[in-house]
Design a protein around this motif. Structure first.
Motif, mmCIF file in Angstrom:
data_model
loop_
_atom_site.group_PDB
_atom_site.id
_atom_site.type_symbol
_atom_site.label_atom_id
_atom_site.label_comp_id
_atom_site.label_asym_id
_atom_site.label_seq_id
_atom_site.Cartn_x
_atom_site.Cartn_y
_atom_site.Cartn_z
ATOM 1 N N MET A 22 0.837 -1.202 0.000
ATOM 2 C CA MET A 22 0.000 0.000 0.000
ATOM 3 C C MET A 22 0.875 1.256 0.000
ATOM 4 S SD MET A 22 -2.936 1.511 -0.008
ATOM 5 C CE MET A 22 -4.395 0.744 0.693
ATOM 6 N N SER A 23 1.910 1.277 0.845
ATOM 7 C CA SER A 23 2.818 2.429 0.883
ATOM 8 C C SER A 23 3.559 2.586 -0.432
ATOM 9 C CB SER A 23 3.820 2.269 2.036
ATOM 10 O OG SER A 23 3.158 2.247 3.292
ATOM 11 N N ALA A 24 4.005 1.460 -0.999
ATOM 12 C CA ALA A 24 4.726 1.500 -2.272
ATOM 13 C C ALA A 24 3.832 2.032 -3.388
ATOM 14 C CB ALA A 24 5.237 0.111 -2.626
ATOM 15 N N ALA A 25 2.575 1.607 -3.402
ATOM 16 C CA ALA A 25 1.640 2.077 -4.432
ATOM 17 C C ALA A 25 1.445 3.589 -4.343
ATOM 18 C CB ALA A 25 0.303 1.359 -4.288
ATOM 19 N N GLU A 26 1.349 4.113 -3.129
ATOM 20 C CA GLU A 26 1.176 5.556 -2.954
ATOM 21 C C GLU A 26 2.392 6.315 -3.470
ATOM 22 O OE1 GLU A 26 0.438 6.031 1.191
ATOM 23 O OE2 GLU A 26 -1.605 5.214 1.100
ATOM 24 N N ILE A 27 3.587 5.802 -3.177
ATOM 25 C CA ILE A 27 4.813 6.461 -3.639
ATOM 26 C C ILE A 27 4.898 6.440 -5.167
ATOM 27 C CG2 ILE A 27 7.333 6.252 -3.704
ATOM 28 C CD1 ILE A 27 7.135 5.249 -0.774
ATOM 29 N N TRP A 199 14.049 1.081 -1.047
ATOM 30 C CA TRP A 199 13.753 -0.289 -1.496
ATOM 31 C C TRP A 199 13.124 -0.277 -2.887
ATOM 32 C CZ3 TRP A 199 8.554 -2.049 -2.061
ATOM 33 C CH2 TRP A 199 8.463 -3.361 -2.550
ATOM 34 N N LEU A 200 12.188 0.636 -3.141
ATOM 35 C CA LEU A 200 11.557 0.722 -4.459
ATOM 36 C C LEU A 200 12.591 0.996 -5.546
ATOM 37 C CD1 LEU A 200 8.162 2.627 -4.110
ATOM 38 C CD2 LEU A 200 8.534 0.385 -5.138
ATOM 39 N N ASP A 201 13.502 1.907 -5.277
ATOM 40 C CA ASP A 201 14.554 2.188 -6.264
ATOM 41 C C ASP A 201 15.375 0.927 -6.551
ATOM 42 O OD1 ASP A 201 13.782 4.826 -6.435
ATOM 43 O OD2 ASP A 201 15.267 5.549 -4.988
ATOM 44 N N ALA A 202 15.651 0.154 -5.504
ATOM 45 C CA ALA A 202 16.462 -1.058 -5.671
ATOM 46 C C ALA A 202 15.762 -2.098 -6.536
ATOM 47 C CB ALA A 202 16.802 -1.651 -4.304
ATOM 48 N N VAL A 203 14.467 -2.289 -6.337
ATOM 49 C CA VAL A 203 13.765 -3.305 -7.128
ATOM 50 C C VAL A 203 13.436 -2.816 -8.534
ATOM 51 C CG1 VAL A 203 12.833 -4.622 -5.198
ATOM 52 C CG2 VAL A 203 11.543 -2.672 -6.060
ATOM 53 N N LEU A 204 13.203 -1.519 -8.683
ATOM 54 C CA LEU A 204 12.914 -0.993 -10.015
ATOM 55 C C LEU A 204 14.153 -1.006 -10.906
ATOM 56 C CD1 LEU A 204 10.596 2.025 -9.102
ATOM 57 C CD2 LEU A 204 9.901 -0.089 -10.235
ATOM 58 N N GLU A 205 15.328 -0.828 -10.299
ATOM 59 C CA GLU A 205 16.560 -0.753 -11.070
ATOM 60 C C GLU A 205 17.351 -2.063 -11.053
ATOM 61 O OE1 GLU A 205 18.632 2.463 -9.253
ATOM 62 O OE2 GLU A 205 17.035 3.931 -9.697
ATOM 63 N N GLY A 206 16.972 -2.992 -10.170
ATOM 64 C CA GLY A 206 17.750 -4.213 -9.983
ATOM 65 C C GLY A 206 17.710 -5.140 -11.185
ATOM 66 N N THR A 207 18.831 -5.774 -11.446
ATOM 67 C CA THR A 207 18.939 -6.707 -12.571
ATOM 68 C C THR A 207 19.241 -8.138 -12.122
ATOM 69 O OG1 THR A 207 21.276 -6.136 -12.829
ATOM 70 C CG2 THR A 207 19.691 -4.891 -14.153
ATOM 71 N N SER A 208 19.541 -8.330 -10.844
ATOM 72 C CA SER A 208 19.812 -9.674 -10.323
ATOM 73 C C SER A 208 18.490 -10.279 -9.866
ATOM 74 C CB SER A 208 20.807 -9.604 -9.163
ATOM 75 O OG SER A 208 21.086 -10.898 -8.663
ATOM 76 N N VAL A 209 17.880 -11.066 -10.753
ATOM 77 C CA VAL A 209 16.514 -11.550 -10.545
ATOM 78 C C VAL A 209 16.492 -13.072 -10.497
ATOM 79 C CG1 VAL A 209 14.163 -11.601 -11.471
ATOM 80 C CG2 VAL A 209 15.578 -9.543 -11.743
ATOM 81 N N GLY A 210 15.967 -13.621 -9.403
ATOM 82 C CA GLY A 210 15.833 -15.064 -9.306
ATOM 83 C C GLY A 210 17.160 -15.780 -9.396
ATOM 84 N N LYS A 211 18.175 -15.280 -8.708
ATOM 85 C CA LYS A 211 19.515 -15.866 -8.770
ATOM 86 C C LYS A 211 19.753 -16.888 -7.659
ATOM 87 C CE LYS A 211 20.804 -13.441 -12.312
ATOM 88 N NZ LYS A 211 20.980 -14.080 -13.631
ATOM 89 N N ASN A 212 18.842 -16.954 -6.700
ATOM 90 C CA ASN A 212 19.001 -17.889 -5.585
ATOM 91 C C ASN A 212 17.867 -18.902 -5.588
ATOM 92 O OD1 ASN A 212 21.276 -16.424 -4.606
ATOM 93 N ND2 ASN A 212 19.885 -14.962 -3.631
#
Length: 359
Positions: A22-27, A199-212
């Motif tokens: 909910m907080s992320a959606a508002e941002i 955190w939002l910036d990290a997931v929006l820009e992150g490229t390491s996806v499903g590595k573990n």
């Protein structure tokens, strides 16, 4: 159709996923980004869906099974949200007792559905209490599912950091890095609106996806889910008005005292109470002191109470305890309708389960 940016947030029951989304959606909306959400449960009638829709959010619900066991339903929900938003960002919250998301959700997304979604790093949210338990007693008893969740995380996100002092948080971060060195560690407090933008910036820009990946034993996994009784119930009210404020507080306090008094492990207990003019959201995630109550202005024609409960007891006992708490809190109300569904989740049977990490 434009691809959506898909942010999947896992984490055990009671970690605070819905509040974070909910907080992320508002941002995101303040940034001018179109956003929608996908919720998930073993049964329909979710408090989370109603809560997230409160601010006019586009919300699709996948009910009847977890995302991994109904992958076509999950993809359909993501596509529906993306079509309404012309791409945008889609926030998805899987069932709290679900794990193995990397191999059953992220790998097929990367392999077969790149045209649907640009998938963000897998975030697993954990509250300080559960994280400490998992560090100390990894994959023992009820900790098995949440330990597997942290094992597969690209990002481990500490929630409820307002409960920690600075030195406590620093030590917890060090301990998490020692236990799960492959994951990025971050921290948020939705209560204090802290850390969410980062955190939002990290997931929006992150490229390491499903590595573990987690080494999941499905026999132990299934037993862990089956330890919790699940209840979704809806009560409707008619007749003369009564004191909704008092009833909401009495219900929250009554359930907290009941579960605490019987030493029952609470995954989460949530309720939505709608008076026709106002709406109360109650949330219980363990001991009484962790309960929260929110109230907002709301216009609707129907007076109703929706309860979702996940408690470590049998479904029949859970139903009896919830019904007693509702009767006690709403003794002055005229209940005109009751719908109750209880269950124990069946053995997970994912649509896809990859045996390798997709590049």
């Amino acid at each position: 159709m434009n691809r959506t940016k898909l942010i999947l947030v896992g984490g055990f029951l009671g970690a605070g996923k819905t509040s974070l989304l909910m907080s992320a959606a508002e941002i995101l909306k303040k940034r001018g980004i179109k956003v929608g959400l996908v919720t998930n449960d073993q049964a329909s009638g979710l408090v989370d869906t109603a809560y997230l829709q409160e601010d006019g959010n586009i919300v699709e619900e996948v009910s009847g099974s977890c995302f991994c066991c109904n992958f076509p339903g999950f993809i359909e929900a993501v596509q529906t949200v993306a079509e309404k938003n012309d791409g945008g960002v889609t926030l998805a919250e899987p069932v709290g007792s679900c794990t193995d998301l990397s191999m059953t959700i992220l790998q097929p997304l990367k392999d077969q559905y790149r045209n649907v979604a640009d998938t963000a790093p897998l975030t697993v949210l954990g509250d300080p209490r559960r994280l400490r338990r998992n560090i100390r007693d990894r994959k023992i008893g009820e900790n098995y599912i949440s330990s597997c969740q942290f094992d597969e995380a690209d990002i481990i996100l500490i929630s409820k950091t307002d409960l920690l002092g600075e030195s406590e948080l620093d030590q917890l971060i060090r301990d998490i890095r020692d236990a799960w060195p492959e994951a990025k560690v971050m921290a948020v407090s939705t209560k204090e609106n802290r850390g969410i933008e980062e955190w939002l910036d990290a997931v929006l820009e992150g490229t390491s996806v499903g590595k573990n990946r987690a080494d999941v034993d499905y026999d132990i996994y299934a037993a862990g889910e089956a330890a919790y009784g699940w209840l979704n119930a809806t009560f409707t009210f008619g007749g003369a008005s009564f004191d909704f404020d008092r009833a909401a507080e009495k219900l929250l306090d009554g359930m907290a005292e009941t579960f605490d008094g019987q030493n029952l492990e609470v995954g989460h207990v949530k309720f939505l109470l709608d008076s026709g003019r106002f709406q109360w959201i109650g949330n219980l995630t363990g001991r009484k002191e962790t309960a929260m109550l929110r109230k907002s202005g709301h216009e609707t024609e129907e007076k109703k109470l929706v309860v979702n409960a996940r408690v470590e007891t049998s479904p029949l006992k859970l139903q009896d305890l919830v019904l007693d708490a509702v009767r006690n809190a709403f003794s002055d109300a005229a209940v005109t309708g009751t719908e109750i569904r209880t269950l124990i989740p069946g053995r997970p049977n994912p649509t896809w389960r990859y045996d390798h990490i997709v590049a």
